[in-house]
Design an enzyme around this catalytic site. Structure first.
Site, PDB file in Angstrom:
ATOM      1  N   ASP A 221       0.900  -1.321   0.062  1.00  0.00           N
ATOM      2  CA  ASP A 221       0.119   0.003  -0.096  1.00  0.00           C
ATOM      3  C   ASP A 221       1.044   1.293  -0.002  1.00  0.00           C
ATOM      4  OD1 ASP A 221      -2.728   0.823   0.324  1.00  0.00           O
ATOM      5  OD2 ASP A 221      -1.883   1.915   2.089  1.00  0.00           O
ATOM      6  N   GLU A 271      14.775 -14.885   1.029  1.00  0.00           N
ATOM      7  CA  GLU A 271      15.068 -15.863   2.049  1.00  0.00           C
ATOM      8  C   GLU A 271      14.185 -17.142   1.827  1.00  0.00           C
ATOM      9  OE1 GLU A 271      14.339 -13.713   5.938  1.00  0.00           O
ATOM     10  OE2 GLU A 271      15.884 -12.348   5.596  1.00  0.00           O
TER      11      GLU A 271
END
Ligand code: NOJ
Length: 567
Positions: A221, A271
């Site tokens: 956002d 990751e």
């Protein structure tokens, strides 16, 4: 905030790290999607219940607008805790069950992340209020003394996106006026200070929290708002109506420093195996959108241009061509959006008078008239919307669909002002009704009291015409918009290969003819008179075809077809 030991739910993404490049993503606005506990508010279990519907629709991923604890000052985009589910919408266990059901059905899950501001109910903001000026707690936000002798003038001229000043002054319990804080949206949405390392680290924790729960990606956002030039004296920002400069010089939006933040996010996404994906909400100049989409950052950015485009062949051509080029430059794939929870639904936009571009000024005036000026020709504007949708679904890149567009829903423009929830209505001094008309709970069946959405009245009033367009009514009807979406999405899956697009000269400026590959052409007639249908087998059509005097099929006005020109 505490980080809990979330169970590790494997993502369903399988070995394909590129699943997002051409995905069809279905946006759920959770409070208005499906309610299973009878409180009139949609919930997470409602999403789980509808997973079979979404899988049958043929989308690849579901994106959930915020479902976090929130006072609902801005429809959930005021987040009080980034690592929990609003108790009215369920629990973390409900969320895990939803992810498991989606993954079992082959759907990816994307969640909304709101980093520009928190809710004023967030523990950090409560701490900041209690701690006072100059404290570490206030340094997570943007607090400033006011200007003038008594500090009664806001620290800058900055305006809230919802109207009015972007600064609100605090008052001590005894009535003494205090510092001001910045909120680019509602006063209940204080802006965070992203130069603060604690803020950066905490969002990394949140990204890992949801990634560990099996979330496949994030919608970011106000991605263009995080970095701000807060060096005093605070400079004036660019007026909203003039668009943002292309050199990153606005003090509030699209500053170059923002990209370093997202490089950090990318390291977190990487990751995971497969890496988590992200899409930026960045309302910036066209040539700057792709910066957010670089593979070293969020990977993809929304292209909102079709949400503002009139029904016009040239406008569509320009938007398609330029956005494909820009996406290619950044190494991303393009994105396409016709409707979402912030804009008037596209069938209604196409009913605006000629010359209106679907921008806020036009839609605001129409909404204020309660949808009566002009009166909608529902079938005609839906016809255009279906043609636009089929063209969009033929384009390389990801298509983002908004809940209810598969039912052909129009904007609910007739909402009474006393029912409005959007802060835009009050913040604009009742000049703009805001976005509630696209957020009315979905009609699943024609029955009372809430058209299958809930066993009680829905939190926003649903209009009587919802009975005619409910999902169950359209299910199995070969001419319905729901059947059309299912057919188109199924064909898109079967036909999609490569990310190329070629332009075919149709010899008529009103006709947009594109080819994905030799077996998949899309032809849209933006005019009103029918035209010759190029040779080939019709694979999908957005509406009925016409017949020429010689009995041959023709392409009617305001219609798109997909063709295999080989046979
Ligand atoms: C963009 C969201 O889509 C919108 O609904 C919200 O009001 C603002 N950001 C503020 O979070």
């Amino acid at each position: 905030m505490t980080d809990t030991d979330a169970p590790v739910v494997p993502a369903a993404s399988g070995p394909d790290p590129d699943w997002w490049r051409q995905a069809t993503v279905y946006q759920v606005y959770p409070r208005s999607f499906a309610d299973t506990d009878g409180d009139g508010l949609g919930n997470v279990a409602g999403v789980t219940e509808k997973v079979p519907y979404l899988a049958a629709l043929g989308v690849d991923a579901v994106w959930l607008s915020p479902f976090y604890p929130s006072e609902l000052a801005d429809g959930g985009y005021d987040v009080a805790d980034y690592r929990d589910v609003d108790p009215r919408l369920g629990t973390l266990e409900d969320f895990d069950a939803m992810v498991a059901a989606a993954h079992a059905a082959g759907l990816k899950v994307i969640v909304d992340i709101v980093p520009n501001h928190t809710s004023d109910q967030h523990v950090w903001f409560q701490e900041a209020l209690a701690a006072g000026p100059g404290s570490a707690a206030r340094a997570r936000y943007v607090f400033r003394d006011g200007l003038g002798e008594d500090g009664a003038t806001p620290p800058s001229t900055w305006q809230s996106n919802f109207g009015g000043s972007a600064w609100t002054r605090l008052t001590l319990p005894d009535g003494t006026p205090e510092q001001w804080y910045l909120h680019l949206f509602a006063p209940e949405q204080p802006d965070l200070d992203w130069s603060n390392p604690e803020v950066r680290e905490d969002f990394h924790t949140t990204l890992r929290f949801w990634s560990d729960r099996g979330v496949d990606g994030f919608r970011v956002d106000v991605a263009h708002g995080l970095a701000k030039d807060l060096v005093e004296p605070l400079r004036d920002a660019n007026p909203k109506d003039f668009g943002l400069p292309v050199d990153g010089s606005d003090p509030l939006y699209d500053r170059d420093e923002v990209h370093e933040i997202f490089e950090g996010w990318r390291r977190v996404f990487d990751e995971y195996d497969p890496p988590r994906t992200a899409v930026a909400e960045a309302w910036v100049a066209r040539e700057r959108v792709s910066l957010y989409a670089r593979p070293t950052e969020l990977g993809q950015a929304f292209n909102f241009e079709l949400t503002r485009a009139p029904w016009d062949a040239d406008a569509f051509r320009t938007i398609i061509e330029s956005n494909l080029l820009l996406a290619a430059e950044s190494g991303a794939s393009s994105t396409w959006v016709l409707s979402n929870h912030d804009v008037v639904r596209h069938p209604s936009r196409y009913g605006l008078p000629d010359g209106a571009d679907g921008g806020e000024a036009d839609t605001d005036a129409w909404l204020l008239s309660g949808g009566t000026d002009p009166e909608l020709d529902r079938d005609r504007w839906l016809r255009r919307a279906r043609a636009a949708t089929l063209l969009m679904l033929a384009l390389p890149g990801s298509a983002y669909l908004y809940q209810g567009e598969e039912l052909g829903l129009h904007e609910v423009a007739e909402l009474r002002v006393e029912d409005l929830q959007d802060p835009v209505w009050t913040r604009s001094s009742h000049q703009r009704k805001g976005r509630d008309g696209s957020r009315v709970p979905l009609p699943w069946t024609p029955e009372a009291p809430a058209y299958g959405f809930s066993s009680t009245t829905a939190h926003l009033p649903q209009p009587a015409w919802f009975a005619d367009v409910a999902a169950s009514v359209q299910d199995g009807d070969p001419g319905s918009t729901l059947t059309f979406y299912r057919t188109a999405l199924d064909a898109r899956h079967r036909l999609q290969q490569g990310e190329e697009l070629d332009w075919v000269d149709a010899g008529d400026p009103q006709v947009v003819h594109v080819a994905r590959h030799e077996g998949w052409h899309s032809v849209t007639n933006f005019g009103t008179a029918d035209v010759a249908l190029p040779a080939g087998t019709v694979l999908v059509a957005s509406g009925p075809l016409a017949e020429g005097v010689d009995g041959a099929a023709r392409l009617p006005g305001e219609t798109t077809v997909w063709l295999d020109p080989r046979g």
